[in-house]
Design a protein around this motif. Structure first.
Motif, PDB file in Angstrom:
ATOM      1  N   UNK A  86      43.315  35.172  31.091  1.00 27.34           N
ATOM      2  CA  UNK A  86      42.735  35.997  32.151  1.00 27.34           C
ATOM      3  C   UNK A  86      41.527  35.322  32.784  1.00 27.34           C
ATOM      4  N   UNK A  87      40.951  34.337  32.086  1.00 33.19           N
ATOM      5  CA  UNK A  87      39.761  33.656  32.575  1.00 33.19           C
ATOM      6  C   UNK A  87      40.063  32.268  33.143  1.00 33.19           C
ATOM      7  N   UNK A  88      41.340  31.972  33.280  1.00 29.64           N
ATOM      8  CA  UNK A  88      41.739  30.674  33.818  1.00 29.64           C
ATOM      9  C   UNK A  88      42.090  30.825  35.295  1.00 29.64           C
ATOM     10  N   UNK A  89      41.533  29.921  36.114  1.00 30.93           N
ATOM     11  CA  UNK A  89      41.725  30.034  37.554  1.00 30.93           C
ATOM     12  C   UNK A  89      42.187  28.730  38.199  1.00 30.93           C
ATOM     13  N   UNK A  90      42.512  27.707  37.387  1.00 29.87           N
ATOM     14  CA  UNK A  90      42.938  26.431  37.954  1.00 29.87           C
ATOM     15  C   UNK A  90      44.202  25.903  37.273  1.00 29.87           C
ATOM     16  N   UNK A  91      44.978  26.813  36.716  1.00 29.24           N
ATOM     17  CA  UNK A  91      46.196  26.403  36.025  1.00 29.24           C
ATOM     18  C   UNK A  91      47.219  25.850  37.017  1.00 29.24           C
TER      19      UNK A  91
ATOM     20  N   UNK B 297      53.525  39.157  34.187  1.00 25.47           N
ATOM     21  CA  UNK B 297      52.088  38.934  34.437  1.00 25.47           C
ATOM     22  C   UNK B 297      51.806  38.493  35.882  1.00 25.47           C
ATOM     23  N   UNK B 298      51.840  39.431  36.798  1.00 26.30           N
ATOM     24  CA  UNK B 298      51.503  39.106  38.184  1.00 26.30           C
ATOM     25  C   UNK B 298      50.080  38.563  38.296  1.00 26.30           C
ATOM     26  N   UNK B 299      49.205  39.076  37.416  1.00 24.98           N
ATOM     27  CA  UNK B 299      47.808  38.630  37.434  1.00 24.98           C
ATOM     28  C   UNK B 299      47.668  37.134  37.183  1.00 24.98           C
TER      29      UNK B 299
ATOM     30  N   UNK C 120      45.543  34.957  39.807  1.00 21.96           N
ATOM     31  CA  UNK C 120      44.305  34.273  39.424  1.00 21.96           C
ATOM     32  C   UNK C 120      44.365  32.770  39.627  1.00 21.96           C
ATOM     33  N   UNK C 121      45.565  32.203  39.701  1.00 22.95           N
ATOM     34  CA  UNK C 121      45.726  30.749  39.766  1.00 22.95           C
ATOM     35  C   UNK C 121      46.499  30.386  41.033  1.00 22.95           C
ATOM     36  N   UNK C 122      45.769  30.245  42.093  1.00 19.92           N
ATOM     37  CA  UNK C 122      46.406  30.021  43.389  1.00 19.92           C
ATOM     38  C   UNK C 122      47.007  28.624  43.532  1.00 19.92           C
ATOM     39  N   UNK C 123      46.658  27.703  42.635  1.00 17.87           N
ATOM     40  CA  UNK C 123      47.227  26.349  42.681  1.00 17.87           C
ATOM     41  C   UNK C 123      48.326  26.159  41.643  1.00 17.87           C
ATOM     42  N   UNK C 124      48.840  27.257  41.114  1.00 14.89           N
ATOM     43  CA  UNK C 124      49.895  27.186  40.107  1.00 14.89           C
ATOM     44  C   UNK C 124      51.137  26.519  40.685  1.00 14.89           C
TER      45      UNK C 124
ATOM     46  N   UNK D  60      59.281  42.326  38.997  1.00 15.50           N
ATOM     47  CA  UNK D  60      58.831  40.985  39.369  1.00 15.50           C
ATOM     48  C   UNK D  60      58.055  41.101  40.676  1.00 15.50           C
ATOM     49  N   UNK D  61      56.721  41.260  40.554  1.00 16.56           N
ATOM     50  CA  UNK D  61      55.873  41.378  41.724  1.00 16.56           C
ATOM     51  C   UNK D  61      55.174  40.054  41.982  1.00 16.56           C
ATOM     52  N   UNK D  62      54.979  39.755  43.247  1.00 16.73           N
ATOM     53  CA  UNK D  62      54.295  38.534  43.645  1.00 16.73           C
ATOM     54  C   UNK D  62      52.965  38.880  44.295  1.00 16.73           C
ATOM     55  N   UNK D  63      51.997  37.976  44.203  1.00 15.35           N
ATOM     56  CA  UNK D  63      50.716  38.217  44.873  1.00 15.35           C
ATOM     57  C   UNK D  63      50.898  38.353  46.380  1.00 15.35           C
TER      58      UNK D  63
END
Length: 1474
Positions: free
Chosen positions: A868-873, A888-890, A894-898, A912-915
């Motif tokens: 939950x605290x990772x933002x660069x995965x 886990x849509x979150x 949280x990781x826009x470069x996934x 299956x929800x997407x941001x």
């Protein structure tokens, strides 16, 4: 104004007219035809002398054979009244001569050449007034001479008279009709700026246009910049007049003109005030001339001349010109030294019907003219190509025109060009022929034009120096030549390299110096595709780039750097510092090209085919970095040569054949810092002394070298090491073996993966506090990992512990303070790792980029909370981890470069929800085999616009398929095993051009199988099986690369379309269980790549096409159709055939003998047809057969005893199933950690699991019909010959088939006993011999068949006691023996002794019964024969007479014999009585 007769003649002024760059100067001595010039130049004020010289020159012209000779009544008058200009003729009659036709001493062709040469000299060497006077055809009443547009074209463009006319010259001679009439529309261009609307061109306008024509088209922009003195983007009249004066001074005709002052020649006004000035600047002269207007005028002027020239040759107004006229137009610009030779070649066109019938259109004519406008680069390209390759083919010529000049030449044009210049008619242009062609091209005969002036370097420099130095032009042309060489056959990789006009420093892959403007860096890597032919380049092509420092030629299929004779040419690049020739096909000979690169610091020759000595590299004294990886080298540079490479700091020798001695010798390179030896053969040990010589090394790669484990004991001396790789060496050992490594305190990267280390991880590794990357994966490390091991490794960025056998792993919270950690890789693989419970409150200081926790057992059953605290995965892999929570849509939010998300094989629930915001970096998502439900996100194409891989199979998604339109990068889409309904969206079929794999199997889709209009050019796999699609098969020919098409188990109807036969890559065509009908199209014979064909369970009819025999075919399933006819020659070339299933059709004829050709045939199912004849013995040669079913046919004869030669083995696959990898040849790279020194082995999405395409077969055994598939089919063997007409005894050799599981010989006419050898059928599980005529007893040895589950001998003539009811026979019931009245035993409730007596009595009765039957049969036969003979004698009188005659003879003989016997008897008795 007099109407302008349209003219169509040739072009180009300057570029089209030919001046030699290297020819004699214009002021060379004039020929005899320039007496007119002498008269004007030497005696301008003596008209009598002038006329005298004219008369003398005319006589000389005739006497020397350079003119023509009349011998007619008016010959003297002709000479007396001769003239020398069109203007004079315009005052004479224009009617053709009547009466007697003139006769000439010389032929028409010869006279045409002479006249052409004469007029060409006039254009080249006469003053402008004379040229104007000669070609002008109009004189005003006031005496002013004017030109029509056609006259102007003739004055500047050398043309021959049209071959379809009777004209011999373009000028006027008495007695000939005027050639000035051109049959074309008036010239709209010249009318456009004709201020007085008279359609005529004055002398000053002529000089004005000729001066403009002296500017090459490639220099239009340069000329305008020169005009624009104020540099304001436009020019005024005064600026223009000043520069025009300068241009005229440098132009021969402009410089020699005298404002029209010539005897008998009258003009109005000065050339300073040409009529075009009013066109450009208005009547008041105050308008400004814009660049666009000037440029368009110049283009239009050239185009108009081109139209006029074409019209000149289009004499009969057909819209095209003959091949000869085109050739004449082409050679008209040639210099006089080559003209006659070329004209002889032109005359030869008429002798070749294939060429003489060719017509050239205006577009083709214009294309060639455009090529001539770009002469310099094209000529240089041809010249360079000729030097390198020797011979130039027609294809090369077309390619050079296209690649260098961007012009497409038609085949007809090239054929004519080659006919003219190919002097030896070998179909190629040699270097000598190229020289003629080059001289023809590079000399643009500008006739009074620019090149005369251009050849004066000082004057050129004064004009263009401020715009472009000549050396830059040379480099630009050299780049275009390189483009032509590298880009064959197309130039899609260098689109900006278009022509010689633009600034090459702005071209892609080119970088220039900011001070000199010269090329400094040239990146030509990867300009060619791997499918193209090898590239042969001469190193001298790079010589113009004298300041070049970086040259990259990698990945180009480059085969040599030599000339056409195979000799390597050295690079002449004294400033070159970096040269990359990697990933080509260069051999060891290319090293000779490198010996003069004295400044070279970096050289890359990796991935070539170097083999042998590399001593030439010792000449590169300044070399600092050398890459020889991925070659075939076995020996390195000698000790002496190594002394010359003392500056070497980086050495790549990976993947060669070097041995341990190479490693030992490298100690002489004292400055060496990085050494890469991975993938070599370094078996053996290294001593401490030898390794000590390399103590200054900072990077050492010994991966995959089989280096001895002793290296671990002595590596401690290399204290400078920062990176060490010992990956994939099979090194064994426990934690004590790592003690030496623990002393390398400067170590930053350590790779020990893929070895045999076992036991606990050595705690001393925790002392390597400088470590940034540690890879311990793929070993046998075990035990419990202690968090203290990693506590001191605070610089750690990469940690991989995957594929070991650890029992427990410390909580991830133990890495909370490792702020630099980027990659945490832990793939358990065996579900044995238990993670300790985590503290839910901790917050990590690191930001991971890669997190893999696959196939591990998580105690909590949920995703680790720290995420939950990772933002660069970038990569997350939690597959096979028994996760039980909502999707886990979150994690994505949280990781826009996934880039890659893998959650497959879990128990995720929910939707299956997407941001909401688009994730432009996401390329792969796999959520297959979960419990997700609901509809797919409708915004998926917006949220994931760059998605390449999507697998949502084996869930419970429902509703319609969402829109995937616009996902242009999507490669792989798997929606199978869900509950989708509706049809396939059109935007999916139209908006995904990169889609290669589309899998929609096992849903509830219906409607048309595929949208009628589709655009999936990259599609390779289309799987639509197990749906409810209906209708006919749509046209998918746009997807020409299709490899697999599966529409099985649908309701598709109609016929098989023929376009399928055009799918040259199709490997699998799977369409069973549909309603297809009609024949198999003959177009299928073209499917050479086909491996699997399944059209079973349809209504196909007709015979098998005899031509259908794909060489790659492995599996054929055509059962359950209505196919008819014999097998003919179908499949005869399919030598890899493993399965042939054509059961339950109406096939007839015999089983062909060529069946033995299928040496790999494993499954042969011919059941339920109408095959006749004997079972061919060739079947016995099918050594790999495992299932043979010939039942329900009409086969006869004996069972071949040679069947025992077939081993019916299991334990080999023999094509039982083929393996298809969805990412075998395509895929993409997700994020990889970039180590600084050594290459770390990292998991990539390309390693997606393999999918199996399993074969299957239906076979009857144990009284039931089963489908065998996969491993069951792999282990099944059997023979079924039932329901035929087989006779004779069962061969005892069949008992040797110890591996057969099923044998069915029922429903035949077999006789004789059951062979006791059947006891050898050790693996038999089902044995059916029922419904035959077998006799004798059942062998007791059969009780040894311990695997027998089904046994039947019912309805035979067996007798005696049935086998003892022990083992397997104790499980059989009475129905196994029914229909055999003489069998006995307790199971049959019949006493065996009583049964024997009944059998004897019945045998005796049977004997009596047989005797009675004999008497009845004999009597009946006798009567029938007697009546038959009587009937024949009654019908045929002749036979009757002969028959009675025979009877009489026989009766007479019997009577006389009786009488004689009677007489002899009486005599004997009488004698005895006496």
């Amino acid at each position: 104004m007099p109407s302008l007769t349209p003219l169509k003649r040739s072009p180009l002024s300057i570029h089209r007219l030919h001046v030699r760059l290297f020819s004699q100067p214009v002021d060379s001595p004039p020929s005899s035809l320039t007496l007119f010039e002498i008269s004007h130049s030497n005696h301008p004020k003596n008209p009598n002398f002038t006329y005298f010289l004219k008369w003398v020159s005319g006589i000389t012209f005739v006497g020397s054979g350079l003119g023509y000779l009349y011998y007619s009544d008016s010959a003297f008058d002709s000479l007396k009244n001769s003239f020398s200009s069109f203007a004079e003729w315009s005052k004479a009659t224009k009617e053709p001569m009547t009466g007697k036709n003139p006769k000439f001493l010389f032929g028409e062709a010869y006279r045409r050449k002479i006249f052409f040469n004469y007029e060409k000299r006039i254009r080249m060497r006469s003053p402008p007034e004379k040229v104007f006077e000669y070609f002008a055809s109009f004189r005003t009443p006031e005496g002013e001479i004017l030109m029509r547009p056609a006259d102007f074209m003739r004055a500047v463009v050398p043309v021959f008279p049209p071959s379809e006319s009777h004209l011999v010259r373009d000028g006027y001679l008495r007695g000939e009709r005027s050639p000035g009439e051109l049959r074309c529309d008036p010239s709209e261009f010249f009318m456009f700026f004709d201020m007085n609307n008279d359609g005529l061109i004055s002398f000053k306008e002529y000089i004005f246009c000729v001066t403009l024509l002296s500017i090459p088209e490639t220099s239009f922009l340069v000329a305008f910049k020169m005009f624009d003195i104020n540099n304001n983007g436009e020019i005024d009249k005064e600026e223009f007049k000043k520069v025009m004066a300068l241009m005229r001074a440098h132009n021969r005709q402009g410089a020699l003109h005298r404002d029209g002052l010539r005897f008998g020649f009258r003009t109005v006004g000065s050339v300073e005030n040409g009529g075009l000035l009013e066109h450009f600047f208005g009547k008041d002269g105050k308008a400004k001339l814009q660049h666009e207007k000037f440029f368009q005028f110049m283009r239009d002027l050239h185009d108009e001349l081109l139209k006029l020239e074409f019209a000149h040759y289009d004499y009969k107004l057909r819209g095209s010109i003959s091949a000869k006229d085109f050739a004449l137009s082409m050679v008209a610009s040639a210099d006089l030294s080559n003209l006659n030779r070329l004209l002889d070649r032109v005359d030869g066109l008429n002798k070749q019907s294939s060429l003489s019938d060719i017509r050239i259109t205006f577009e083709e004519f214009k294309s060639f003219a455009e090529l001539r406008r770009r002469l310099r680069p094209f000529a240089l390209a041809l010249s360079s190509y000729g030097k390198v390759n020797g011979l130039l083919t027609k294809t090369d010529f077309q390619r050079a025109a296209s690649n260098v000049c961007g012009i497409s030449l038609s085949k007809c044009v090239v054929e004519i060009i080659f006919h003219v210049f190919d002097m030896n008619d070998d179909g190629n242009l040699s270097s000598e022929e190229l020289e003629i062609h080059r001289c023809y091209l590079v000399v643009v005969e500008d006739v009074q034009s620019f090149i005369d002036w251009y050849n004066q370097p000082l004057e050129v420099a004064s004009f263009f120096a401020a715009v472009e130095p000549s050396h830059l032009y040379e480099e630009r042309i050299a780049l275009l030549v390189l483009k032509a060489a590298f880009c064959s056959p197309d130039c899609s990789s260098l689109p900006s390299w278009e022509d010689e006009e633009s600034d090459c420093c702005g071209w892609e892959r080119v970088e220039c110096s900011n001070t000199t403007g010269r090329v400094l860096k040239l990146f030509l890597n990867n300009t060619r595709e791997s499918s193209q032919e090898y590239l042969y380049i001469n190193a001298s092509l790079f010589s113009p780039f004298v300041e070049l420092k970086i040259l990259n030629l990698s990945t180009n299929m480059l085969a040599t750097l030599g000339d056409d004779e195979g000799s390597e040419r050295p690079f002449k690049l004294n400033n070159l510092e970096l040269l990359d020739l990697s990933s080509n096909t260069l051999d060891i000979s290319m090293l000779a090209s490198l010996t003069e690169l004295s400044s070279l610091k970096s050289l890359s020759l990796g991935t070539n085919i170097l083999e042998g000595s590399i001593q030439e590299l010792a000449a590169l004294h300044n070399l600092e970095e050398l890459d020889l990886s991925n070659n075939l080298l076995e020996s390195f540079i000698t000790t002496k040569g190594l002394k010359s490479l003392r500056k070497l700091r980086v050495l790549h020798l990976e993947t060669n054949g070097f041995n341990i001695s190479t490693l030992k010798s490298l100690g002489r390179l004292s400055l060496l810092k990085e050494l890469y030896l991975g993938g070599n053969k370094l078996e053996g040990s290294v001593t401490l002394r030898e390794l000590n010589n390399l103590r200054n090394l900072e990077v050492l790669d010994l991966s995959s070298t089989n280096i001895s484990s002793s290296i671990l004991q002595i590596v401690e001396v290399m204290t400078s090491l920062k990176a060490l790789s010992l990956r994939s060496n099979g090194i064994n050992g426990s934690q004590t073996a790592l003690q030496g490594l623990c002393k390398l305190r400067n170590l930053q990267e350590l790779d020990l993966s893929d070895n045999g280390f076992e036991g606990s991880v050595s705690p001393c590794l925790g002392n390597l506090t400088s470590l940034r990357a540690l890879d311990l994966s793929k070993n046998r490390f075990s035990g419990n990992l202690d968090s203290s091991l990693f506590a001191g490794l605070m610089k750690l960025e990469f940690l991989s512990l995957s594929h070991n056998v650890f029992q427990t792993f410390p909580p991830i919270s133990s890495f909370a303070k490792h702020s630099k950690l980027e990659v945490l890789d832990l793939i358990c693989g065996n579900n044995t790792l238990l993670l300790e419970s985590e503290d839910q409150t901790w917050v990590p200081s690191f930001q991971l980029k890669v997190f893999r926790l696959s196939s591990c057992i998580l105690k909590t059953g949920s995703i680790p909370s720290f995420l939950h605290h990772q933002h660069d995965l970038r990569v997350v892999d939690l597959s096979n981890s028994s996760l039980e929570e909502d999707f886990p849509t979150w994690l994505m939010k949280n990781n826009t470069r996934l880039e890659e998300l893998n959650l497959k094989n879990n128990s995720l629930t929910g939707y299956f929800h997407l941001p909401y915001r688009p994730h432009i970096f996401t390329s792969a998502i796999d959520i297959s085999n979960n419990l997700l439900q609901g509809q797919m996100p409708s915004n998926i194409s917006v949220s994931l616009p760059n998605l390449m891989f999507l697998n949502v199979s084996r869930n419970s998604f429902e509703g319609s398929i969402p829109s995937f339109g616009g996902m242009r990068k999507l490669l792989f889409l798997d929606l199978s095993n869900n509950l989708f309904t509706g049809g396939i969206p059109e935007d999916l079929a139209m908006g995904c051009p990169s889609l290669e794999y589309l899998i929609l199997s096992k849903n509830d889709l219906h409607g048309q199988m595929f949208p009628r209009v589709s655009n999936l050019p990259s599609l390779r796999h289309l799987e639509l099986d197990d749906n409810h699609f209906s209708g006919k098969i749509p046209d998918l020919s746009n997807s020409s690369g299709l490899e697999r098409l599966d529409v099985s188990h649908n309701s598709i109807s109609g016929k098989l379309p023929g376009w399928i036969g055009n799918m040259s890559n199709l490997a699998a065509l799977v369409m069973p269980n549909n309603s297809l009908e009609g024949p198999i199209p003959v177009e299928f014979c073209s499917l050479d790549a086909l491996e699997l064909l399944d059209l079973s369970n349809n209504s196909l009819s007709g015979s098998l096409p005899s031509c259908f025999s794909p060489s790659s075919l492995i599996h054929v399933h055509l059962q359950e159709n209505h196919l008819t006819g014999p097998l003919t020659k179908a499949f005869t070339r399919s030598m890899h055939l493993a399965t042939l299933d054509i059961r339950n059709n109406n096939l007839s004829g015999g089983i062909p003998d060529w069946i033995s050709m299928f040496s790999g045939l494993s499954i042969l199912l011919l059941k339920g047809n109408h095959f006749q004849g004997k079972i061919p013995y060739q079947l016995c040669q099918l050594s790999k057969i495992t299932i043979l079913d010939l039942s329900y046919n009409s086969l006869s004869g004996h069972i071949p005893s040679c069947l025992n030669k077939i081993r019916f083995r299991t334990g080999f696959r023999s094509g039982k199933f083929s393996i298809i990898s969805y990412f075998q040849s395509s895929g993409f790279s997700s994020y990889l950690y970039h180590s600084q020194h050594i290459e770390l082995s990292q998991v990539n999405v390309n390693s997606y699991p393999i999918a199996y395409d399993k074969a299957m077969a239906e076979f009857t055994t144990k009284n039931r019909t089963d489908f065998y598939k996969g491993n069951f089919l792999y282990s099944m063997t059997g023979i079924d010959l039932s329901s035929n007409k087989l006779t004779g005894a069962i061969p005892p050799e069949i008992g040797n088939l110890s591996q057969v599981h099923a044998l069915n010989l029922s429903h035949n006419i077999l006789t004789g006993p059951i062979p006791a050898a059947f006891s050898g059928l050790k693996s038999i599980e089902s044995l059916d011999l029922s419904y035959n005529n077998l006799t004798g007893t059942i062998p007791g040895e059969l009780t040894e068949l311990t695997n027998l589950a089904v046994f039947s001998v019912a309805y035979n003539n067996l007798s005696g006691k049935i086998p003892e009811m022990t083992a397997q026979f104790g499980t059989f019931l009475e129905n196994s023996y029914v229909g055999n009245p003489y069998l006995c035993g307790s199971l049959l409730r019949k006493n065996c002794s009583r049964a024997e007596e009944e059998a004897e009595i019945e045998e005796g009765e049977k004997g009596l019964t047989d005797r009675d039957i004999f008497y009845v049969c004999f009597g009946a036969s006798y009567v029938v024969v007697l009546l038959g003979v009587a009937a024949v004698l009654y019908i045929n009188g002749g036979w009757r007479k002969k028959w009675f005659h025979v009877i009489d003879v026989v009766a007479s003989r019997i009577r006389w014999s009786t009488l004689l016997l009677y007489g002899w008897t009486r005599d004997s008795q009488h004698t005895r009585g006496s």
